[in-house]
Design a protein around this motif. Structure first.
Motif, PDB file in Angstrom:
ATOM      1  N   ASN A 303      -6.978  42.575 -38.346  1.00  0.00           N
ATOM      2  CA  ASN A 303      -8.249  42.955 -38.959  1.00  0.00           C
ATOM      3  C   ASN A 303      -9.070  43.878 -38.066  1.00  0.00           C
ATOM      4  O   ASN A 303      -9.387  45.005 -38.439  1.00  0.00           O
ATOM      5  CB  ASN A 303      -9.078  41.708 -39.283  1.00  0.00           C
ATOM      6  N   ALA A 304      -9.421  43.372 -36.887  1.00  0.00           N
ATOM      7  CA  ALA A 304     -10.384  44.078 -36.045  1.00  0.00           C
ATOM      8  C   ALA A 304      -9.839  45.345 -35.416  1.00  0.00           C
ATOM      9  O   ALA A 304     -10.606  46.182 -34.934  1.00  0.00           O
ATOM     10  CB  ALA A 304     -10.896  43.147 -34.940  1.00  0.00           C
ATOM     11  N   MET A 305      -8.509  45.525 -35.438  1.00  0.00           N
ATOM     12  CA  MET A 305      -7.943  46.745 -34.877  1.00  0.00           C
ATOM     13  C   MET A 305      -7.221  47.586 -35.931  1.00  0.00           C
ATOM     14  O   MET A 305      -7.459  48.785 -36.031  1.00  0.00           O
ATOM     15  CB  MET A 305      -6.966  46.421 -33.745  1.00  0.00           C
ATOM     16  N   VAL A 306      -6.384  46.967 -36.734  1.00  0.00           N
ATOM     17  CA  VAL A 306      -5.593  47.724 -37.715  1.00  0.00           C
ATOM     18  C   VAL A 306      -6.427  48.077 -38.940  1.00  0.00           C
ATOM     19  O   VAL A 306      -6.480  49.237 -39.364  1.00  0.00           O
ATOM     20  CB  VAL A 306      -4.336  46.934 -38.125  1.00  0.00           C
ATOM     21  N   GLN A 307      -7.107  47.086 -39.522  1.00  0.00           N
ATOM     22  CA  GLN A 307      -7.903  47.355 -40.714  1.00  0.00           C
ATOM     23  C   GLN A 307      -9.128  48.212 -40.408  1.00  0.00           C
ATOM     24  O   GLN A 307      -9.530  49.053 -41.220  1.00  0.00           O
ATOM     25  CB  GLN A 307      -8.330  46.037 -41.373  1.00  0.00           C
ATOM     26  N   THR A 308      -9.723  48.025 -39.250  1.00  0.00           N
ATOM     27  CA  THR A 308     -10.858  48.871 -38.878  1.00  0.00           C
ATOM     28  C   THR A 308     -10.412  50.320 -38.712  1.00  0.00           C
ATOM     29  O   THR A 308     -11.141  51.250 -39.076  1.00  0.00           O
ATOM     30  CB  THR A 308     -11.520  48.392 -37.578  1.00  0.00           C
TER      31      THR A 308
END
Length: 352
Positions: A303-308
């Motif tokens: 979430n915090a790295m890939v989705q952002t």
């Protein structure tokens, strides 16, 4: 091609361990010491990754898929996960690489994280997880909702992160006493010389970008991910179904292997058994990590790295509530233990 997952994971685990890069420390420092150096380093990963992802998509190498935004599950799960990583002593990747260093507390946290992610995704709580993530709104990406090119947001992110990095690099460097080098050449660089936060972050961003086409070549249209592969690993160990062993499963196995190699090579590996209180916190934190990550649709990586990096509403919402959850947990478990008159100093990205 599945073996590329193991290779990427091994390299990632090595870099995480040698760079002492744990996102828990980055989030925690925002609250406990008001220091944003490691959080800025984390945003370097997001910026590098974002440039790489949209470049790969523009070249037709990968296709970024947009999905509806499960807003409620993302908020609740993100907060739970952020709270949990303080108890567990590390985020998903932090727990993996510290387990590879010989930290027994991280072993417990990792087992519970993988177990409860499986319980939430395919086990007794899968119905609850599915229903929570079924509460959605149509908005998927920020640039889609704004009706602009994703490159506009990429440019804004790169400039903002670049200015933040320059701010930190312009500060006077604190000299730290070190022992004389015992290695030379490449061995000194790999296993002995301290790695900088921003250099480590840039390398991780490149690894995250390379992961996409390698993973896609095996039929898995995704990049780095920890929660679902950890869940599949548990399911494989229980059922023995070889179909569960995909690129992502080999990735997380590789992280353990890479961190072990790095720790052994640098002389930092040793079995460390914590006290009973820490073990209990690790068990509880690991379980909550699995629950929170499954609800939110990913951990600090997914979430915090890939989705952002894709500028999805899920990614940035999860990031915000992870930071909030970390702050609440830090307030309840860390900050209240400190005398009010005692000044605090920033630590590295290593979790407590």
């Amino acid at each position: 091609m599945l073996i590329s997952g193991l290779i990427v994971g091994t390299v990632l685990g090595f870099v995480l361990q040698r760079g002492r890069f744990c996102v828990t420390g980055a989030f925690r420092d925002l609250w406990t010491t008001r220091n944003s150096r490691w959080f800025t380093a984390f945003l370097v990963i997001v910026a590098v990754h974002s440039v790489g992802l949209f470049a790969l998509q523009a070249l037709g190498v990968i296709t970024l898929e947009a999905e509806a935004f499960p807003w409620l599950a993302t908020i609740v799960g993100g907060f739970i996960f952020g709270f949990a990583i303080i108890l567990a002593g590390g985020c998903a990747t932090g727990t993996y690489y510290r387990a590879g260093e010989g930290l027994v507390g991280s072993w417990f946290a990792l087992i519970m994280y993988a177990l409860f992610s499986a319980i939430m995704k395919t086990g007794p709580l899968s119905g609850f997880n599915t229903s929570m993530r079924g509460i959605t709104i149509d908005a998927s990406t920020i640039y889609g909702s704004l009706g602009i090119s994703p490159w506009v947001l990429v440019a804004v992110l790169v400039v903002a992160v670049g200015l933040a990095v320059r701010h930190h690099l312009s500060k006077p460097k604190v000299k730290i006493a070190t022992l004389p080098a015992s290695k030379s050449g490449l061995a000194h660089v790999l296993f002995e010389k301290p790695w900088g936060a921003f250099g480590t972050a840039a390398i991780i961003g490149v690894i995250a970008t390379v992961a996409w086409p390698l993973s896609a070549a095996t039929g898995r249209n995704d990049g780095l991910g920890i929660t679902t592969p950890s869940s599949k690993l548990v399911s494989f160990l229980v059922t023995g179904d070889p179909e569960l062993v995909d690129w992502g499963v080999l990735l997380v196995v590789g992280i353990l292997l890479g961190s072990f190699i790095a720790a052994k090579g640098s002389g930092e590996f040793r079995i460390r058994v914590p006290d009973a209180t820490t073990i209990i916190k690790s068990i509880g934190g690991g379980a909550l990590m699995g629950i929170g990550a499954a609800l939110a649709g990913g951990c600090t990586i997914g979430n915090a790295m890939v989705q952002t990096a894709q500028f999805s509403f899920q990614g940035w919402t999860a990031l915000g509530f992870m930071i909030l959850g970390t702050g609440v947990a830090a307030k309840l478990t860390l900050m209240r233990k400190r005398p009010a008159s005692t000044p605090t100093s920033s630590t590295s990205g290593v979790s407590v």
